[in-house]
Scaffold this motif. Sequence first.
Motif, PDB file in Angstrom:
ATOM      1  N   ALA A  79       0.841  -1.194   0.000  1.00 40.45           N
ATOM      2  CA  ALA A  79       0.000   0.000   0.000  1.00 40.45           C
ATOM      3  C   ALA A  79       0.877   1.245   0.000  1.00 40.45           C
ATOM      4  O   ALA A  79       1.836   1.335   0.775  1.00 40.45           O
ATOM      5  CB  ALA A  79      -0.927   0.013   1.212  1.00 40.45           C
ATOM      6  N   THR A  80       0.560   2.156  -0.901  1.00 41.54           N
ATOM      7  CA  THR A  80       1.231   3.456  -0.973  1.00 41.54           C
ATOM      8  C   THR A  80       0.133   4.505  -1.052  1.00 41.54           C
ATOM      9  O   THR A  80      -0.509   4.656  -2.086  1.00 41.54           O
ATOM     10  CB  THR A  80       2.152   3.552  -2.206  1.00 41.54           C
ATOM     11  N   HIS A  81      -0.088   5.194   0.046  1.00 40.92           N
ATOM     12  CA  HIS A  81      -1.130   6.218   0.083  1.00 40.92           C
ATOM     13  C   HIS A  81      -0.488   7.585   0.247  1.00 40.92           C
ATOM     14  O   HIS A  81       0.175   7.849   1.245  1.00 40.92           O
ATOM     15  CB  HIS A  81      -2.116   5.926   1.219  1.00 40.92           C
ATOM     16  N   PHE A  82      -0.649   8.412  -0.783  1.00 43.52           N
ATOM     17  CA  PHE A  82      -0.083   9.761  -0.802  1.00 43.52           C
ATOM     18  C   PHE A  82       1.408   9.706  -0.503  1.00 43.52           C
ATOM     19  O   PHE A  82       1.930  10.463   0.296  1.00 43.52           O
ATOM     20  CB  PHE A  82      -0.859  10.686   0.142  1.00 43.52           C
ATOM     21  N   PHE A  83       2.065   8.776  -1.167  1.00 42.21           N
ATOM     22  CA  PHE A  83       3.499   8.543  -1.018  1.00 42.21           C
ATOM     23  C   PHE A  83       4.217   8.766  -2.346  1.00 42.21           C
ATOM     24  O   PHE A  83       5.179   9.524  -2.422  1.00 42.21           O
ATOM     25  CB  PHE A  83       3.727   7.117  -0.502  1.00 42.21           C
ATOM     26  N   SER A  89       9.365  11.371 -11.615  1.00 42.92           N
ATOM     27  CA  SER A  89       9.042  10.152 -12.359  1.00 42.92           C
ATOM     28  C   SER A  89      10.121   9.076 -12.305  1.00 42.92           C
ATOM     29  O   SER A  89       9.806   7.892 -12.181  1.00 42.92           O
ATOM     30  CB  SER A  89       8.700  10.478 -13.808  1.00 42.92           C
ATOM     31  N   ASP A  90      11.408   9.441 -12.394  1.00 42.11           N
ATOM     32  CA  ASP A  90      12.448   8.417 -12.354  1.00 42.11           C
ATOM     33  C   ASP A  90      12.479   7.705 -11.002  1.00 42.11           C
ATOM     34  O   ASP A  90      12.713   6.500 -10.925  1.00 42.11           O
ATOM     35  CB  ASP A  90      13.818   9.001 -12.699  1.00 42.11           C
ATOM     36  N   GLN A  91      12.222   8.439  -9.922  1.00 40.93           N
ATOM     37  CA  GLN A  91      12.205   7.815  -8.602  1.00 40.93           C
ATOM     38  C   GLN A  91      10.933   6.988  -8.387  1.00 40.93           C
ATOM     39  O   GLN A  91      10.983   5.946  -7.733  1.00 40.93           O
ATOM     40  CB  GLN A  91      12.370   8.868  -7.507  1.00 40.93           C
ATOM     41  N   VAL A  92       9.809   7.441  -8.940  1.00 39.82           N
ATOM     42  CA  VAL A  92       8.581   6.635  -8.867  1.00 39.82           C
ATOM     43  C   VAL A  92       8.825   5.293  -9.539  1.00 39.82           C
ATOM     44  O   VAL A  92       8.474   4.231  -9.001  1.00 39.82           O
ATOM     45  CB  VAL A  92       7.376   7.368  -9.512  1.00 39.82           C
ATOM     46  N   GLN A  93       9.450   5.327 -10.709  1.00 41.02           N
ATOM     47  CA  GLN A  93       9.765   4.094 -11.439  1.00 41.02           C
ATOM     48  C   GLN A  93      10.643   3.174 -10.589  1.00 41.02           C
ATOM     49  O   GLN A  93      10.385   1.978 -10.476  1.00 41.02           O
ATOM     50  CB  GLN A  93      10.473   4.441 -12.757  1.00 41.02           C
ATOM     51  N   ASP A 108      -1.741  -7.887  -4.354  1.00 37.37           N
ATOM     52  CA  ASP A 108      -2.453  -6.637  -4.592  1.00 37.37           C
ATOM     53  C   ASP A 108      -1.611  -5.436  -4.173  1.00 37.37           C
ATOM     54  O   ASP A 108      -0.824  -5.515  -3.231  1.00 37.37           O
ATOM     55  CB  ASP A 108      -3.764  -6.618  -3.791  1.00 37.37           C
ATOM     56  N   TRP A 109      -1.816  -4.335  -4.874  1.00 30.50           N
ATOM     57  CA  TRP A 109      -1.179  -3.065  -4.538  1.00 30.50           C
ATOM     58  C   TRP A 109      -2.281  -2.024  -4.492  1.00 30.50           C
ATOM     59  O   TRP A 109      -2.955  -1.776  -5.498  1.00 30.50           O
ATOM     60  CB  TRP A 109      -0.145  -2.695  -5.592  1.00 30.50           C
ATOM     61  N   LEU A 110      -2.471  -1.410  -3.343  1.00 26.14           N
ATOM     62  CA  LEU A 110      -3.445  -0.345  -3.186  1.00 26.14           C
ATOM     63  C   LEU A 110      -2.695   0.981  -3.172  1.00 26.14           C
ATOM     64  O   LEU A 110      -1.729   1.144  -2.430  1.00 26.14           O
ATOM     65  CB  LEU A 110      -4.241  -0.511  -1.894  1.00 26.14           C
ATOM     66  N   CYS A 111      -3.138   1.898  -4.005  1.00 23.39           N
ATOM     67  CA  CYS A 111      -2.459   3.190  -4.146  1.00 23.39           C
ATOM     68  C   CYS A 111      -3.504   4.297  -4.169  1.00 23.39           C
ATOM     69  O   CYS A 111      -4.402   4.285  -5.003  1.00 23.39           O
ATOM     70  CB  CYS A 111      -1.643   3.199  -5.437  1.00 23.39           C
ATOM     71  N   SER A 112      -3.378   5.223  -3.247  1.00 24.88           N
ATOM     72  CA  SER A 112      -4.219   6.426  -3.251  1.00 24.88           C
ATOM     73  C   SER A 112      -3.303   7.611  -3.474  1.00 24.88           C
ATOM     74  O   SER A 112      -2.223   7.676  -2.898  1.00 24.88           O
ATOM     75  CB  SER A 112      -4.931   6.591  -1.906  1.00 24.88           C
ATOM     76  N   ASP A 113      -3.766   8.527  -4.312  1.00 27.64           N
ATOM     77  CA  ASP A 113      -2.923   9.673  -4.605  1.00 27.64           C
ATOM     78  C   ASP A 113      -3.745  10.796  -5.205  1.00 27.64           C
ATOM     79  O   ASP A 113      -4.931  10.631  -5.480  1.00 27.64           O
ATOM     80  CB  ASP A 113      -1.796   9.293  -5.568  1.00 27.64           C
ATOM     81  N   CYS A 146       8.301  18.155  -8.014  1.00 26.07           N
ATOM     82  CA  CYS A 146       7.803  19.515  -8.207  1.00 26.07           C
ATOM     83  C   CYS A 146       6.471  19.502  -8.945  1.00 26.07           C
ATOM     84  O   CYS A 146       5.856  20.537  -9.141  1.00 26.07           O
ATOM     85  CB  CYS A 146       8.826  20.391  -8.913  1.00 26.07           C
ATOM     86  N   SER A 147       6.029  18.324  -9.366  1.00 21.76           N
ATOM     87  CA  SER A 147       4.723  18.189 -10.012  1.00 21.76           C
ATOM     88  C   SER A 147       4.260  16.737  -9.869  1.00 21.76           C
ATOM     89  O   SER A 147       5.042  15.838  -9.573  1.00 21.76           O
ATOM     90  CB  SER A 147       4.798  18.586 -11.484  1.00 21.76           C
ATOM     91  N   LEU A 148       2.986  16.551 -10.112  1.00 17.11           N
ATOM     92  CA  LEU A 148       2.374  15.241  -9.971  1.00 17.11           C
ATOM     93  C   LEU A 148       2.760  14.332 -11.138  1.00 17.11           C
ATOM     94  O   LEU A 148       2.720  14.733 -12.296  1.00 17.11           O
ATOM     95  CB  LEU A 148       0.854  15.403  -9.918  1.00 17.11           C
ATOM     96  N   VAL A 149       3.130  13.104 -10.809  1.00 22.24           N
ATOM     97  CA  VAL A 149       3.495  12.100 -11.803  1.00 22.24           C
ATOM     98  C   VAL A 149       2.575  10.902 -11.617  1.00 22.24           C
ATOM     99  O   VAL A 149       2.426  10.402 -10.501  1.00 22.24           O
ATOM    100  CB  VAL A 149       4.961  11.648 -11.613  1.00 22.24           C
ATOM    101  N   SER A 150       1.970  10.448 -12.679  1.00 18.87           N
ATOM    102  CA  SER A 150       1.138   9.256 -12.595  1.00 18.87           C
ATOM    103  C   SER A 150       2.039   8.021 -12.511  1.00 18.87           C
ATOM    104  O   SER A 150       2.947   7.859 -13.319  1.00 18.87           O
ATOM    105  CB  SER A 150       0.238   9.125 -13.820  1.00 18.87           C
ATOM    106  N   PRO A 151       1.769   7.117 -11.566  1.00 19.69           N
ATOM    107  CA  PRO A 151       2.572   5.902 -11.457  1.00 19.69           C
ATOM    108  C   PRO A 151       2.103   4.773 -12.375  1.00 19.69           C
ATOM    109  O   PRO A 151       2.681   3.692 -12.366  1.00 19.69           O
ATOM    110  CB  PRO A 151       2.389   5.512  -9.994  1.00 19.69           C
ATOM    111  N   ASP A 152       1.077   5.027 -13.183  1.00 16.12           N
ATOM    112  CA  ASP A 152       0.481   3.957 -13.985  1.00 16.12           C
ATOM    113  C   ASP A 152       1.493   3.214 -14.852  1.00 16.12           C
ATOM    114  O   ASP A 152       1.492   1.984 -14.902  1.00 16.12           O
ATOM    115  CB  ASP A 152      -0.640   4.506 -14.871  1.00 16.12           C
TER     116      ASP A 152
END
Length: 182
Positions: A79-83, A89-93, A108-113, A146-152
Amino acid sequence: FLGAIRPPRRALLLGEGNGRFLAQLLHRHPNVEVVCLDASQPMLDRARAAAPLDLQRVRFRQEDIFEWHPEEESFDLIATHFFLDCFPSDQVQEIVQKAALTLTPNGDWLCSDFHQPASGLRKWRARLILALMYWFFRRVTRIPACSLVSPDAAFLQSGLSLQERQFFEWDLLRADWWRRNP
């Protein structure tokens, strides 16, 4: 989606924050063993304080996600909630790839953001809120994003598929349920 997933045996909570999700997880799934990983000791203390008194099933680990070595651990829930929104993006990857290695088949992976809608008033409202939020948190907490990145894309590249997604607050918030493909 906590009620929709299979009962997990082992869960990994990355950046658990205030502990509300941990408390709900322990309540709904009384047999789960949990690892809470966070770089901030004060946040781990808050999570510990918010959880039920029976914390024998929870290990709190103060560790930077980039220094974390899973040590052949496996989890059937992450689970990653608001994390993930705290990273570029490179660090999210990197985070998603590293954590996904510990996810069991059919895990399962639950993600809220946060989320930025594609058009209309919702888009402009979200852009304003997100710009103010990133300006504030970059100065106060020194988050690297510095901006929102989609983890999709990171989830898809790590072999996960989206099971369900829900939006809240004029589509500013989203909750995802991803599953590792067997």
